[in-house]
Enzyme design. Structure first.
Site, short mmCIF file in Angstrom:
data_model
loop_
_atom_site.label_atom_id
_atom_site.label_comp_id
_atom_site.label_asym_id
_atom_site.label_seq_id
_atom_site.Cartn_x
_atom_site.Cartn_y
_atom_site.Cartn_z
N HIS A 1 37.51 -1.68 30.30
CA HIS A 1 37.01 -0.34 30.62
C HIS A 1 37.22 0.06 32.07
CE1 HIS A 1 33.68 -2.67 32.23
NE2 HIS A 1 33.33 -1.59 32.90
C1 UD1 Z 1 30.09 2.56 34.57
C2 UD1 Z 1 29.93 1.71 35.84
C3 UD1 Z 1 30.63 0.37 35.65
C4 UD1 Z 1 30.16 -0.31 34.40
C5 UD1 Z 1 30.39 0.62 33.22
C6 UD1 Z 1 29.95 0.01 31.89
C7 UD1 Z 1 29.89 2.94 37.98
C8 UD1 Z 1 30.66 3.25 39.18
N1 UD1 Z 1 30.56 2.35 36.98
O1 UD1 Z 1 31.46 2.87 34.43
O2 UD1 Z 1 30.32 -0.45 36.77
O3 UD1 Z 1 30.85 -1.52 34.22
O4 UD1 Z 1 29.63 1.80 33.46
O5 UD1 Z 1 30.13 0.92 30.88
O6 UD1 Z 1 28.71 3.20 37.93
N2 UD1 Z 1 30.51 8.15 28.57
C9 UD1 Z 1 30.11 8.47 27.30
N3 UD1 Z 1 28.85 8.09 26.93
C10 UD1 Z 1 28.00 7.45 27.76
C11 UD1 Z 1 28.45 7.13 29.05
C12 UD1 Z 1 29.71 7.49 29.45
O7 UD1 Z 1 30.84 9.06 26.52
O8 UD1 Z 1 26.87 7.15 27.37
C13 UD1 Z 1 31.85 8.58 29.01
C14 UD1 Z 1 31.74 9.48 30.23
O9 UD1 Z 1 31.57 10.80 29.86
C15 UD1 Z 1 33.03 9.21 30.95
C16 UD1 Z 1 33.34 7.77 30.58
O10 UD1 Z 1 32.57 7.46 29.43
O11 UD1 Z 1 34.05 10.03 30.47
C17 UD1 Z 1 33.04 6.83 31.70
O12 UD1 Z 1 31.63 6.80 32.00
P1 UD1 Z 1 31.09 6.64 33.51
O13 UD1 Z 1 29.60 6.59 33.50
O14 UD1 Z 1 31.73 7.66 34.38
O15 UD1 Z 1 31.61 5.28 34.04
P2 UD1 Z 1 31.97 3.94 33.33
O16 UD1 Z 1 33.44 3.84 33.28
O17 UD1 Z 1 31.20 3.76 32.06
#
Ligand code: UD1
Length: 394
Positions: free
Chosen positions: A220
């Protein structure tokens, strides 16, 4: 046993959790603090950084974490948007109802946001899983770790490198506590639960039943999945591995979007699943022949349970998993990945041991130290309250 210190009054702690990797660290802390009711009134603050049922709610339920006392509803966004939203909402909460201390865990954007807010309001900050350093400033988590540690008051450290990093950066030894790993407390606790009550349903059970030997994949990180060339290279390696070992891959939302965007096909030997709850995922990887991942936490959990782990990164902020555990850094180079997989399949994989203090009692040690510090030590917040909290507009 709780420490023998005078308990003048309970101390209110805000325990901050924002994203999926925080929730497994929170669960043992909640239990340890609740077991010391004369010392603490612990309140859970969910920032809402992760918000889906499958990325958040299912973890609270399965890990036995009570419903959050406060939900900040931050939601998705760019790093700055997410951080800013959490900061605004957490500042409002801390101004309305200031706690005696704030406990942040890990290295996600919520960790950074809440530690800055607390510190500017003169509320002391405890950082659980402090001191880890990858040295890789392209990782958002590395920036979060450095900033959080630069302003925290107490540092709870999981491995020797964390202690060495903090001391090298000039932190007083009296504030740095090598307590072990709360996430290992959690994985041991949940594994015991799973042994007593095996899972009855879940998308992965049919896969597990159909394959005596299999590997588990998670990816991820932006560095792995946001770049079409890197993701394509890794995907090709996974297709190759899956010809010899069936792979199962619960896909993070970011990764799912990029698989589509880049038109990547992992082939028939890689079974794609939605993100799994904690128990279902544990049930899958604990019996895997190997795990291929770019996750930080899984490098440690696999070391805790002795499962071979090949990490698709060039560096790790968790070197004890390589020095003592089952972890091997393989980067994103296809040949290196295939070579290490072959070694594990030959029965020649790395056998590790569980590092010192990864014994299931880290949260208890942390709670005891916090009780001692908050009840017997100087009281930074009381001092601040006497002179009035700093104004947000000053
Ligand atoms: C975040 C953390 C990372 C952790 C990861 C685990 C930071 C900088 N990064 O990264 O350290 O390893 O979480 O998952 O804080 N999304 C959903 N549903 C959710 C959450 C996110 O669909 O419940 C989507 C968001 O809209 C986005 C993508 O997933 O498009 C990434 O989510 P984001 O919270 O930006 O960061 P992660 O890559 O999950």
């Amino acid at each position: 046993m709780p420490p023998l210190v005078p308990m003048t009054s309970k101390k209110t702690l805000y325990l901050v959790a924002g994203a999926r990797p925080n929730f497994m660290k929170l669960a043992p802390m909640v239990r340890a603090l609740a077991a010391r009711p004369q010392a603490f009134d612990a309140r859970i603050v969910h920032t809402g950084q992760h918000y889906d049922r499958e990325m958040s709610d299912v973890f609270f339920h399965e890990l036995g974490i009570p419903a959050p006392d406060h939900h900040l509803g931050a939601g998705a966004g760019s790093h700055a948007q997410q951080t800013a939203r959490v900061m605004e909402a957490f500042e409002r909460l801390c101004m309305q109802a200031p706690p005696d201390a704030v406990v942040v865990v890990g290295d996600v954007n919520s960790t950074l946001a809440c530690s800055i807010v607390a510190k500017k309001l003169c509320i002391p900050v405890a950082h659980v899983e402090a001191g880890l350093r990858s040295g890789d400033m392209t990782m958002p988590e590395e920036i979060n770790r450095l900033v959080t540690d630069s302003i925290s008051d107490w540092f709870f450290v999981t491995e020797p490198s964390g202690e060495a990093n903090l001391l090298r950066e000039g932190k007083p030894a009296s504030a740095v506590h090598h307590v072990g790993h709360v996430m290992v407390d959690n994985v041991l606790f949940q594994r015991d639960l799973l042994e007593r009550a095996p899972l009855a349903e879940g998308a992965s059970l049919a896969f597990k039943a159909a394959h005596a030997r299999y590997g588990v994949v998670t990816l991820h990180r932006p560095a792995t999945v946001d770049d079409a060339a890197t993701f394509g290279r890794v995907a090709e390696a996974l297709r190759g591995v899956s010809a010899e070992l069936p792979l199962v891959f619960p896909v993070h939302p970011r990764t799912r979007a990029n698989l589509q965007r880049f038109g990547i096909d992992l082939g028939p030997g890689v079974e794609l699943l939605p993100p799994l709850g904690y128990m279902e995922f544990l049930n899958l990887w604990k019996d895997a022949v190997l795990v291929l991942t770019d996750s930080g936490g899984l490098q440690e959990e696999t070391t805790a349970l002795g499962v071979p782990c090949l990490t698709l990164r060039e560096n790790t902020e968790r070197p004890v998993t390589v020095d003592e555990g089952t972890n091997v850094l393989v980067g994103s180079d296809g040949a290196a990945i295939r070579r290490e997989v072959a070694r594990v399949l030959r029965g020649d994989g790395k056998r590790g041991r569980r590092p010192a203090l990864w014994d299931g009692r880290a949260a208890e040690r942390t709670a005891d130290i916090l009780a001692r510090e908050l009840h017997a030590g100087p009281e930074p917040l009381s001092a601040a309250r006497e002179t009035g909290l700093p104004s947000i507009h000053s």
